[in-house]
Design a protein around this motif. Structure first.
Motif, PDB file in Angstrom:
ATOM      1  N   THR A  42      -1.228   2.639  -2.896  1.00 10.56           N
ATOM      2  CA  THR A  42      -0.634   1.321  -2.776  1.00 10.56           C
ATOM      3  C   THR A  42       0.965   1.629  -1.943  1.00 10.56           C
ATOM      4  O   THR A  42       1.507   2.460  -2.255  1.00 10.56           O
ATOM      5  CB  THR A  42       0.101   1.023  -4.390  1.00 10.56           C
ATOM      6  N   ILE A  43       0.910   0.695  -1.120  1.00 12.42           N
ATOM      7  CA  ILE A  43       2.103   0.921  -0.271  1.00 12.42           C
ATOM      8  C   ILE A  43       2.926  -0.604  -0.141  1.00 12.42           C
ATOM      9  O   ILE A  43       2.300  -1.573  -0.462  1.00 12.42           O
ATOM     10  CB  ILE A  43       1.600   1.106   1.205  1.00 12.42           C
ATOM     11  N   GLN A  44       4.120  -0.466   0.140  1.00  7.14           N
ATOM     12  CA  GLN A  44       4.869  -1.661   0.134  1.00  7.14           C
ATOM     13  C   GLN A  44       5.193  -2.030   1.740  1.00  7.14           C
ATOM     14  O   GLN A  44       5.296  -1.197   2.616  1.00  7.14           O
ATOM     15  CB  GLN A  44       6.235  -1.416  -0.424  1.00  7.14           C
ATOM     16  N   VAL A  45       4.819  -3.364   1.768  1.00  4.41           N
ATOM     17  CA  VAL A  45       5.081  -3.827   3.134  1.00  4.41           C
ATOM     18  C   VAL A  45       6.149  -5.089   3.113  1.00  4.41           C
ATOM     19  O   VAL A  45       5.975  -5.790   2.089  1.00  4.41           O
ATOM     20  CB  VAL A  45       3.660  -4.363   3.888  1.00  4.41           C
ATOM     21  N   LYS A  46       6.606  -5.525   4.227  1.00  5.52           N
ATOM     22  CA  LYS A  46       7.656  -6.662   4.309  1.00  5.52           C
ATOM     23  C   LYS A  46       6.916  -7.856   4.415  1.00  5.52           C
ATOM     24  O   LYS A  46       7.360  -8.879   3.731  1.00  5.52           O
ATOM     25  CB  LYS A  46       8.682  -6.551   5.094  1.00  5.52           C
ATOM     26  N   GLY A  47       5.626  -8.101   4.962  1.00  7.91           N
ATOM     27  CA  GLY A  47       4.909  -9.211   5.115  1.00  7.91           C
ATOM     28  C   GLY A  47       5.669 -10.077   6.328  1.00  7.91           C
ATOM     29  O   GLY A  47       5.663 -11.182   6.451  1.00  7.91           O
ATOM     30  N   GLU A  48       6.419  -9.295   7.350  1.00 13.14           N
ATOM     31  CA  GLU A  48       6.788 -10.066   8.550  1.00 13.14           C
ATOM     32  C   GLU A  48       6.001  -9.874   9.730  1.00 13.14           C
ATOM     33  O   GLU A  48       6.287 -10.853  10.293  1.00 13.14           O
ATOM     34  CB  GLU A  48       8.223  -9.364   8.580  1.00 13.14           C
ATOM     35  N   ARG A  49       5.548  -9.104   9.684  1.00 14.93           N
ATOM     36  CA  ARG A  49       4.316  -8.934  11.112  1.00 14.93           C
ATOM     37  C   ARG A  49       3.002  -8.679  10.409  1.00 14.93           C
ATOM     38  O   ARG A  49       2.788  -8.591   9.236  1.00 14.93           O
ATOM     39  CB  ARG A  49       5.058  -7.793  11.976  1.00 14.93           C
ATOM     40  N   SER A  50       1.954  -8.579  11.354  1.00 17.22           N
ATOM     41  CA  SER A  50       0.763  -8.379  10.999  1.00 17.22           C
ATOM     42  C   SER A  50       0.586  -7.131  10.102  1.00 17.22           C
ATOM     43  O   SER A  50       1.087  -6.180  10.229  1.00 17.22           O
ATOM     44  CB  SER A  50      -0.084  -8.265  12.075  1.00 17.22           C
ATOM     45  N   ILE A  51      -0.493  -7.067   9.279  1.00 16.97           N
ATOM     46  CA  ILE A  51      -0.508  -6.163   8.292  1.00 16.97           C
ATOM     47  C   ILE A  51      -0.991  -4.928   8.895  1.00 16.97           C
ATOM     48  O   ILE A  51      -0.484  -3.910   8.697  1.00 16.97           O
ATOM     49  CB  ILE A  51      -2.050  -6.500   7.213  1.00 16.97           C
ATOM     50  N   LEU A  52      -1.646  -4.899  10.009  1.00 17.51           N
ATOM     51  CA  LEU A  52      -2.168  -3.754  10.858  1.00 17.51           C
ATOM     52  C   LEU A  52      -0.928  -3.111  11.300  1.00 17.51           C
ATOM     53  O   LEU A  52      -0.694  -1.609  11.252  1.00 17.51           O
ATOM     54  CB  LEU A  52      -3.005  -4.185  12.209  1.00 17.51           C
ATOM     55  N   ASP A  53       0.270  -3.810  11.855  1.00 20.51           N
ATOM     56  CA  ASP A  53       1.435  -3.142  12.334  1.00 20.51           C
ATOM     57  C   ASP A  53       2.290  -2.411  11.173  1.00 20.51           C
ATOM     58  O   ASP A  53       2.659  -1.322  11.400  1.00 20.51           O
ATOM     59  CB  ASP A  53       2.664  -4.287  12.885  1.00 20.51           C
ATOM     60  N   GLU A  54       2.118  -3.254  10.180  1.00 26.10           N
ATOM     61  CA  GLU A  54       3.154  -2.745   9.134  1.00 26.10           C
ATOM     62  C   GLU A  54       2.251  -1.352   8.503  1.00 26.10           C
ATOM     63  O   GLU A  54       2.938  -0.396   7.896  1.00 26.10           O
ATOM     64  CB  GLU A  54       3.160  -3.633   7.956  1.00 26.10           C
ATOM     65  N   LEU A  55       0.890  -1.406   8.364  1.00 20.35           N
ATOM     66  CA  LEU A  55       0.232  -0.206   7.971  1.00 20.35           C
ATOM     67  C   LEU A  55       0.533   0.882   8.885  1.00 20.35           C
ATOM     68  O   LEU A  55       0.872   2.397   8.385  1.00 20.35           O
ATOM     69  CB  LEU A  55      -1.150  -0.628   7.808  1.00 20.35           C
ATOM     70  N   GLU A  56       0.338   0.824  10.114  1.00 15.30           N
ATOM     71  CA  GLU A  56       0.511   1.843  11.205  1.00 15.30           C
ATOM     72  C   GLU A  56       1.781   2.338  10.942  1.00 15.30           C
ATOM     73  O   GLU A  56       2.359   3.673  11.131  1.00 15.30           O
ATOM     74  CB  GLU A  56       0.247   1.387  12.673  1.00 15.30           C
ATOM     75  N   VAL A  93       5.932  -6.709  -0.646  1.00 13.02           N
ATOM     76  CA  VAL A  93       4.614  -6.955  -1.320  1.00 13.02           C
ATOM     77  C   VAL A  93       3.989  -5.582  -1.419  1.00 13.02           C
ATOM     78  O   VAL A  93       3.988  -4.920  -0.658  1.00 13.02           O
ATOM     79  CB  VAL A  93       3.926  -8.230  -0.790  1.00 13.02           C
ATOM     80  N   ASP A  94       3.165  -5.527  -2.356  1.00 15.79           N
ATOM     81  CA  ASP A  94       2.449  -4.169  -2.727  1.00 15.79           C
ATOM     82  C   ASP A  94       1.174  -4.616  -2.099  1.00 15.79           C
ATOM     83  O   ASP A  94       0.441  -5.471  -2.139  1.00 15.79           O
ATOM     84  CB  ASP A  94       2.277  -3.844  -4.216  1.00 15.79           C
ATOM     85  N   VAL A  95       0.605  -3.628  -1.206  1.00 17.37           N
ATOM     86  CA  VAL A  95      -0.681  -3.762  -0.797  1.00 17.37           C
ATOM     87  C   VAL A  95      -1.349  -2.612  -1.377  1.00 17.37           C
ATOM     88  O   VAL A  95      -1.043  -1.436  -1.239  1.00 17.37           O
ATOM     89  CB  VAL A  95      -0.689  -3.730   0.718  1.00 17.37           C
ATOM     90  N   TYR A  96      -2.669  -2.950  -2.106  1.00 19.48           N
ATOM     91  CA  TYR A  96      -3.437  -1.734  -2.552  1.00 19.48           C
ATOM     92  C   TYR A  96      -4.611  -1.464  -1.666  1.00 19.48           C
ATOM     93  O   TYR A  96      -5.422  -2.589  -1.313  1.00 19.48           O
ATOM     94  CB  TYR A  96      -3.740  -2.092  -3.929  1.00 19.48           C
ATOM     95  N   LEU A  97      -4.644  -0.220  -1.079  1.00 19.13           N
ATOM     96  CA  LEU A  97      -5.964  -0.049  -0.427  1.00 19.13           C
ATOM     97  C   LEU A  97      -6.770   0.811  -1.245  1.00 19.13           C
ATOM     98  O   LEU A  97      -6.757   1.595  -1.747  1.00 19.13           O
ATOM     99  CB  LEU A  97      -5.466   1.014   0.679  1.00 19.13           C
ATOM    100  N   SER A  98      -7.920  -0.235  -1.651  1.00 13.40           N
ATOM    101  CA  SER A  98      -8.777   0.390  -2.654  1.00 13.40           C
ATOM    102  C   SER A  98      -9.824   1.649  -2.284  1.00 13.40           C
ATOM    103  O   SER A  98     -10.301   2.216  -3.160  1.00 13.40           O
ATOM    104  CB  SER A  98      -9.743  -0.884  -3.063  1.00 13.40           C
ATOM    105  N   LEU A  99     -10.080   1.734  -0.965  1.00 16.72           N
ATOM    106  CA  LEU A  99     -10.919   2.882  -0.517  1.00 16.72           C
ATOM    107  C   LEU A  99     -10.124   4.144  -0.522  1.00 16.72           C
ATOM    108  O   LEU A  99     -10.752   5.288  -0.847  1.00 16.72           O
ATOM    109  CB  LEU A  99     -11.788   2.562   0.605  1.00 16.72           C
TER     110      LEU A  99
END
Lengths: 361, 393
Positions: free
Chosen positions: A289-303, A279-285
């Motif tokens: 835009t990055i793609q994450v799998k949505g399997e783990r927490s958003i924090l983990d996937e961003l890091e 899924v796409d996560v758009y970081l507005s600040l």
């Protein structure tokens, strides 16, 4: 015009801009690393070895420390390889003690617990926060109490036992302490001392892995409960220990007033989710835009992708990582609930992406 | 745009990108305590120089301590803007999880609002580096630096306007911020926020800066106030001149190239790397010089890896240079005097119409032969002779 002579800023905003607290913090910190006007810091003044894999740290906090209630926990922040990491630990000392005390048992794969056990020396400074938590005694003490502790879950219970002693408790209390072997009993001498000096307390150590003569062995079962606490009807129960033990306890003690506290290691509260695609996560600040799998927490996937939002305990307690979700749905990992689609504040350490997201990050 | 680098084919560009990527990965895996200690040391230096500088200005009764104080305050402001501010706002230290060094909470000692700056610099400038009409930093909207920009008589004044900009650089950066943010907001969304709203953000920051430097601190000095005002003015001026010089050397030297929006359509990551290389230029110097420029002396490395802790550029640079040599790409570097001189040559040359400008600038050297023999045979195949002959004309 707002307030003369400030046209655009309130006087307060101007004052904040001058960073009086940051300046004070910096120079106080230069004088003594424990001093600060913004953060509660504590100096490690003594370290005691409890067992082979658990140590007790005696801490001297600075003037910002507001005190605590027996059974509460504090966030402890340490710096590991240049990165600040926060975890919560129960205070095992009594509020009346001169110094604070936390007892930390090494967790398998635990970053902070291993770091504290391995690298922390006398004289080091730990950053702590305010004490919090509901795992405390009620104002009116119940006549009968049952404490179920497992492993390092003894620490808040130890503090509560000390509190009962200080309050001259007149009822009856039983402690069932489940540990792997005799050598794993944390705070044994202190518990034995409380038992010796107080009529109201009975302590039973129950060994789950390595049996030894004179000790009961086994896990928490109905038989063991019946054996040690036959009349459970009007008993208040406090449970603190690993998650399987808590689940078992809660099912055995249905209908009784149970208070429980469960510390999960970061990442432990994950259900095994496998997803296809991203899924796409758009970081507005930061306009990314990055793609994450949505399997783990958003924090983990961003890091994982080199983006480091501010974070703290990573288990939903401290609210450091709260951020505004402008669009999209997430699942709260702590209770499995799916959120609304609209704007709301979420804790990214315990939220998993369900759809395309827009975050104010 | 004329180039002095070897023209690469698609596979070569991708291979180049891969090497740059693996270099990045390798260095990023080393980031840790060393970098945290570095930025804390920088922070400490900034705090101490400011206190000492302001103290000396306040209590100076003879010129020597006043000059020393002013210089210390200038150094403090330079460190705050460059090695600390610029790098922290790029998120280079976000991983430390420390609000003091976090790009979301940091605000700096300059009239430009950090948030607005992050939009037009981190996002617009770093994404569309040297792309005309998209990178608003290219000439800051009034300087003509390439024949691709149409000459107008007003450009004759650009040597003077640039001198003015250099002295008031923080104002240029600040005023640039709100305008770019407005221009780049899609027309549909403009109704929500007008130009006035963006301007207010800028004015808010101006107000606190002015109150601090020219009212609060002078007032604290009592009758000594004219001296404090003068000291602050001078410190801001020195900082402005320094940052202008460093920043203009980053993209506007003689051999830094510019691009058009058509050229970058459908660009891959590897092509983006290549554009960062061609559009940026470095400065050689000592470690102290690197720190005082906020490592913008390593503009090429900074543009390829904007979120890498800046001190790491020192170890990246020689290896990146090797990769560039291998692929026959020009690595634009030189001494501060040489690079700044070539910036001014360009500013002056392009203030005139094309025929004069081209004469002043001269024909560029054609692409450099790779200095290292390429090991992969595919590259030898990809050196068509006609391309060589074209470049020789």
């Amino acid at each position: 015009m707002k307030t003369f002579p400030f046209i655009y800023n309130q006087p307060k905003e101007f004052l904040n801009f001058l960073q009086p607290k940051e300046w004070a913090d910096f120079f106080l910190g230069e004088l003594n690393p424990r001093f600060s006007v913004t953060t509660t810091k504590a100096k490690v003044i003594d370290i005691r070895e409890e067992t082979a894999d658990a140590k007790t740290f005696v801490l001297k906090p600075n003037w910002l420390w507001k005190g605590f209630l027996s059974g509460q926990h504090v966030p402890v922040t340490v710096e590991i390889a240049g990165r600040r990491v926060t975890r919560f630990y129960s205070l095992s000392s009594h509020p009346n003690d001169k110094y604070l005390q936390i007892t930390v048992k090494r967790q398998k794969g635990g970053l902070v617990s291993n770091f504290l056990n391995q690298n922390t020396k006398k004289g080091d400074i730990l950053e702590i926060g305010e004490a919090s938590g509901e795992f405390v005694l009620s104002k009116e003490l119940p006549k009968e109490l049952l404490f179920l502790a497992g492993g390092s879950g003894i620490t808040p219970i130890h503090s509560i036992l000390r509190d009962l002693q200080a309050l001259n408790y007149s009822g009856k209390a039983t402690l069932l302490y489940f540990v792997r072997s005799v050598d794993d009993i944390i705070l044994k001498s202190s518990i034995d001392l409380i038992e010796k000096n107080n009529q109201w307390l009975t302590v039973h150590y129950i060994l789950s892995d390595v049996p030894k003569e004179g000790y009961t062995s086994g896990f928490l079962t109905k038989e063991i409960l019946d054996q040690y606490v036959p009349n459970l009807k009007s008993t208040s129960v406090y449970v603190c220990g690993p998650s399987p033990m808590q689940t078992k306890a809660l099912s055995l003690l249905e209908g009784l007033p149970v208070k429980s506290e469960l510390f999960l290691l970061p990442g432990q509260n994950l259900t095994n989710v496998k997803k296809e695609g991203t899924v796409d996560v758009y970081l507005s600040l930061s306009h990314k835009t990055i793609q994450v799998k949505g399997e783990r927490s958003i924090l983990d996937e961003l890091e994982e992708q080199g983006i480091y939002p501010q974070s703290g305990c990573r288990m939903g307690i401290c609210h450091t990582c709260v951020c505004k979700k402008q669009a999209g749905a997430v699942t709260d990992l702590s209770n499995g609930e799916k959120s609304q689609l609209g704007e709301e504040n979420i804790q990214i350490c315990v939220s998993r992406a369900e759809s395309n997201l827009e975050l104010e990050l | 745009m004329r180039t002095i680098s070897k023209k690469l084919n698609k596979e070569e560009i991708e291979a180049f990108g891969k090497e740059v990527d693996s270099l990045r990965e390798e260095v990023m895996s080393k980031v840790g305590k060393e970098d945290a200690d570095h930025i804390r040391f920088i922070y400490k230096t900034y705090r101490y120089t400011e206190v000492l500088g302001r103290g000396l200005i306040h209590f100076s009764f003879e010129p020597i301590s006043f000059v020393a104080g002013t210089l210390l305050l200038s150094i403090s402001k330079i460190i705050n803007n460059m090695e600390l501010g610029h790098n922290v706002l790029h998120g280079q230290y976000d991983w430390m999880n420390d609000p003091k060094f976090n790009s979301r909470t940091f605000e700096w000692d300059i009239v430009c609002n950090a948030h607005q700056w992050k939009f037009y610099h981190n996002y617009m400038h770093h994404t569309y580096t040297n792309v005309l009409n998209k990178d608003h930093d290219y000439g800051y909207n009034f300087t003509r630096l390439t024949e691709a920009q149409k000459w107008k008589p007003v450009h004759l004044t650009q040597p003077f306007t640039n001198m003015f900009l250099a002295m008031n650089f923080q104002w240029g950066i600040g005023a640039h911020g709100y305008r770019v943010e407005y221009l780049e907001t899609p027309k549909k969304l403009r109704k929500k926020k007008t130009l006035k709203d963006y301007k207010a953000v800028f004015f808010k920051k101006i107000e606190v800066q002015m109150l601090k430097d020219y009212i609060l601190f002078p007032a604290l000095a009592g009758l000594n106030f004219p001296k404090v005002i003068l000291g602050n003015l001078l410190a801001n001026l020195i900082r402005n001149l320094w940052t202008y010089a460093v920043i203009f050397c980053g993209h506007f030297t003689e051999n830094a190239e510019s691009f058009t929006t058509e050229e970058i359509a459908g660009e891959t990551k590897a092509q983006w790397y290549l554009r960062q290389l061609k559009g940026s230029s470095n400065l050689d110097g000592s470690n102290l010089f690197y720190t005082m420029t906020g490592h913008l002396s390593h503009q090429i490395e900074h543009h390829m890896f904007p979120d890498m802790p800046a001190k790491r550029y020192r170890e990246v640079a020689p290896r990146l240079k090797e990769i560039c040599a291998k692929y026959g790409q020009h690595y634009n570097t030189g001494s501060f005097v040489k690079q700044f001189g070539s910036v001014w040559k360009r500013i002056i040359a392009y203030s005139f119409p094309d025929h004069i400008a081209n004469k002043v600038m001269g024909k560029r050297k054609k692409y450099l032969e790779p200095s290292i023999v390429l090991s992969q045979p595919s590259f030898q195949v990809s050196l068509p002779t006609e391309e060589k002959s074209v470049s020789l004309t």
